[in-house]
Scaffold this active site. Structure first.
Site, PDB file in Angstrom:
ATOM      1  N   ARG A  52       0.839  -1.211   0.000  1.00 12.34           N
ATOM      2  CA  ARG A  52       0.000   0.000   0.000  1.00 12.34           C
ATOM      3  C   ARG A  52       0.873   1.260   0.000  1.00 12.34           C
ATOM      4  O   ARG A  52       0.536   2.258  -0.657  1.00 12.34           O
ATOM      5  CB  ARG A  52      -0.942  -0.004   1.212  1.00 12.34           C
ATOM      6  CG  ARG A  52      -1.942   1.152   1.180  1.00 12.34           C
ATOM      7  CD  ARG A  52      -2.975   1.056   2.277  1.00 12.34           C
ATOM      8  NE  ARG A  52      -2.367   1.108   3.594  1.00 12.34           N
ATOM      9  CZ  ARG A  52      -3.018   0.860   4.734  1.00 12.34           C
ATOM     10  NH1 ARG A  52      -4.303   0.531   4.703  1.00 12.34           N
ATOM     11  NH2 ARG A  52      -2.406   0.936   5.888  1.00 12.34           N
ATOM     12  N   ARG A 100       9.925  26.647  -0.341  1.00 13.23           N
ATOM     13  CA  ARG A 100       8.472  26.519  -0.355  1.00 13.23           C
ATOM     14  C   ARG A 100       7.885  26.969  -1.691  1.00 13.23           C
ATOM     15  O   ARG A 100       7.998  28.133  -2.072  1.00 13.23           O
ATOM     16  CB  ARG A 100       7.831  27.310   0.790  1.00 13.23           C
ATOM     17  CG  ARG A 100       6.316  27.066   0.880  1.00 13.23           C
ATOM     18  CD  ARG A 100       5.678  27.760   2.078  1.00 13.23           C
ATOM     19  NE  ARG A 100       4.261  27.425   2.170  1.00 13.23           N
ATOM     20  CZ  ARG A 100       3.291  28.095   1.531  1.00 13.23           C
ATOM     21  NH1 ARG A 100       3.587  29.128   0.777  1.00 13.23           N
ATOM     22  NH2 ARG A 100       2.040  27.716   1.650  1.00 13.23           N
ATOM     23  N   LYS A 147      -2.782   6.924   1.523  1.00  9.16           N
ATOM     24  CA  LYS A 147      -2.590   7.039   2.976  1.00  9.16           C
ATOM     25  C   LYS A 147      -1.736   8.270   3.273  1.00  9.16           C
ATOM     26  O   LYS A 147      -0.571   8.198   3.675  1.00  9.16           O
ATOM     27  CB  LYS A 147      -1.977   5.764   3.567  1.00  9.16           C
ATOM     28  CG  LYS A 147      -2.211   5.665   5.072  1.00  9.16           C
ATOM     29  CD  LYS A 147      -2.095   4.267   5.579  1.00  9.16           C
ATOM     30  CE  LYS A 147      -2.151   4.165   7.095  1.00  9.16           C
ATOM     31  NZ  LYS A 147      -3.326   4.761   7.731  1.00  9.16           N
ATOM     32  N   GLU A 179     -15.819   5.456   6.768  1.00 13.63           N
ATOM     33  CA  GLU A 179     -14.944   4.606   7.598  1.00 13.63           C
ATOM     34  C   GLU A 179     -14.713   5.295   8.929  1.00 13.63           C
ATOM     35  O   GLU A 179     -15.182   6.409   9.157  1.00 13.63           O
ATOM     36  CB  GLU A 179     -13.616   4.352   6.880  1.00 13.63           C
ATOM     37  CG  GLU A 179     -12.870   5.615   6.512  1.00 13.63           C
ATOM     38  CD  GLU A 179     -11.663   5.377   5.598  1.00 13.63           C
ATOM     39  OE1 GLU A 179     -11.009   4.333   5.728  1.00 13.63           O
ATOM     40  OE2 GLU A 179     -11.382   6.256   4.764  1.00 13.63           O
TER      41      GLU A 179
HETATM   42  N1  PDD Z   1      -4.918   4.118  10.420  1.00 10.26           N
HETATM   43  N2  PDD Z   1      -9.109   3.999   7.526  1.00 10.26           N
HETATM   44  C1  PDD Z   1      -8.347   5.026   7.940  1.00 10.26           C
HETATM   45  C2  PDD Z   1      -8.780   6.419   7.620  1.00 10.26           C
HETATM   46  C3  PDD Z   1      -7.164   4.777   8.660  1.00 10.26           C
HETATM   47  O1  PDD Z   1      -6.408   5.807   9.068  1.00 10.26           O
HETATM   48  C4  PDD Z   1      -6.804   3.446   8.966  1.00 10.26           C
HETATM   49  C5  PDD Z   1      -5.555   3.095   9.722  1.00 10.26           C
HETATM   50  C6  PDD Z   1      -7.631   2.411   8.515  1.00 10.26           C
HETATM   51  C7  PDD Z   1      -7.294   0.970   8.754  1.00 10.26           C
HETATM   52  O2  PDD Z   1      -6.208   0.566   7.984  1.00 10.26           O
HETATM   53  P1  PDD Z   1      -5.248  -0.611   8.417  1.00 10.26           P
HETATM   54  O3  PDD Z   1      -6.125  -1.794   8.661  1.00 10.26           O
HETATM   55  O4  PDD Z   1      -4.384  -0.789   7.237  1.00 10.26           O
HETATM   56  O5  PDD Z   1      -4.510  -0.188   9.653  1.00 10.26           O
HETATM   57  C8  PDD Z   1      -8.774   2.724   7.787  1.00 10.26           C
HETATM   58  C9  PDD Z   1      -3.686   3.874  11.139  1.00 10.26           C
HETATM   59  C10 PDD Z   1      -3.722   2.658  11.991  1.00 10.26           C
HETATM   60  C11 PDD Z   1      -3.310   5.135  11.909  1.00 10.26           C
HETATM   61  O6  PDD Z   1      -3.421   6.195  11.301  1.00 10.26           O
HETATM   62  O7  PDD Z   1      -2.904   5.064  13.063  1.00 10.26           O
END
Ligand code: PDD
Length: 284
Positions: A52, A100, A147, A179
């Site tokens: 990912r 910047r 992410k 989510e």
């Molecule tokens: N966050 N959705 C969002 C918006 C997230 O930030 C996360 C995880 C998940 C779950 O993803 P995964 O199963 O791959 O951890 C779903 C991490 C844990 C964090 O920001 O701490």
């Protein structure tokens, strides 16, 4: 023992781990990250996290700081130096420091930062009674599949939850659940599991992927689709998944007590099986 962080090629005490004020992660949230769970000192689902990461980097045309297989070695070395047996490894890549300017700089070197956090994952006391969640508006941008470290909307949502003593905010857009602020949200109705289908609207959760595989193993029916806040409120069970919570039962949604206030049987079974599988497949 001092906590050790990793910054651009060096393991250093956390207080000496610094990046430039011109770093684009700081100025523009121009960076991506991963959190990998660590159990028994080993990395859980890490290949999927790195896959990912690679995808996130590609989507924003960001160079790899180090080859992916080197990353695993660095993560394990960091866990070892911090004597981390259970918790998480946070890893962040930014486009690096540059004068910047909005468009991507041509010559910046990516910044790679990692640190560890100890956390009770397997014996998380919250799993016994389940957690409370609240629904909040989803205020985010339109590429939630990346992410990105641009997490202000999630921080605001989590703060709304914290204000009322809830553990997580379940974000809602146009009447449907997207989510959790840092987790994937699931409901169970009449023995069927429902979680949001993948698109630009949600992060493709790594724990979600593993749980889907477990559902298949158990012969549980899963629907990957949008679902409404009403369906959330009327679910037989609710749970969330993330590298920081594993499978976490939810026993309260807004003012409603769910599954009679106790973790539901499906969430309980999936949590147990997820932990067993993680122990068997972790790397280290
Ligand atoms: N966050 N959705 C969002 C918006 C997230 O930030 C996360 C995880 C998940 C779950 O993803 P995964 O199963 O791959 O951890 C779903 C991490 C844990 C964090 O920001 O701490």
């Amino acid at each position: 023992m001092p906590r050790i962080a990793y910054v651009n090629g060096a393991f250093v005490p956390l207080e000496d781990a610094k990046v430039s004020v011109l770093d684009r992660g700081f100025l523009f949230a121009d960076g991506v990250y991963e959190v990998t769970a660590v159990i028994d000192g080993k990395l859980v689902d890490n290949a999927a996290h790195l896959a990912r990461l690679e995808r996130s980097l590609g989507e924003i045309e960001m160079a790899h700081p180090v080859p992916l297989d080197t990353l695993t070695e660095l993560q394990l070395e960091l866990a070892r130096r911090n004597e981390l047996t259970e918790g998480g490894i946070y890893l962040q890549v930014t486009r690096g420091a540059a004068e910047r300017d909005f468009a991507y700089p041509k010559d910046a070197t990516p910044t790679l930062v990692m640190f560890t956090q100890e956390r009770n994952l397997v014996d998380d006391p919250r799993a016994k009674n389940g957690v409370a969640v609240v629904t909040t508006p989803d205020l985010r941008w339109k590429r939630r599949d990346i992410k990105s470290v641009a997490m202000l909307a999630q921080a605001m949502a989590k703060q709304e939850a914290a204000k009322v003593g809830a553990a997580e905010a379940i974000m809602v857009e146009d009447g449907v659940v997207t989510e959790g602020s840092s987790s994937t949200a699931w409901i169970v109705k009449d023995g069927r599991l429902i979680t949001r289908n993948l698109s630009n609207s949600v992060l493709p959760g790594v724990t979600r992927l593993s749980v889907l595989a477990l559902c298949e193993e158990l012969g549980l029916e899963v629907e990957e689709r949008t679902y409404t806040v009403d369906e959330l409120h009327e679910a037989d069970e609710v749970f969330i998944t993330a590298a920081t919570t594993l499978v976490m039962p939810v026993t309260k949604v807004d003012d409603r007590i769910m599954s009679n206030g106790a973790p539901g049987p499906i969430a309980t079974r999936l949590r147990q099986l997820y932990i067993e599988t993680a122990r068997r497949t972790s790397v280290g």
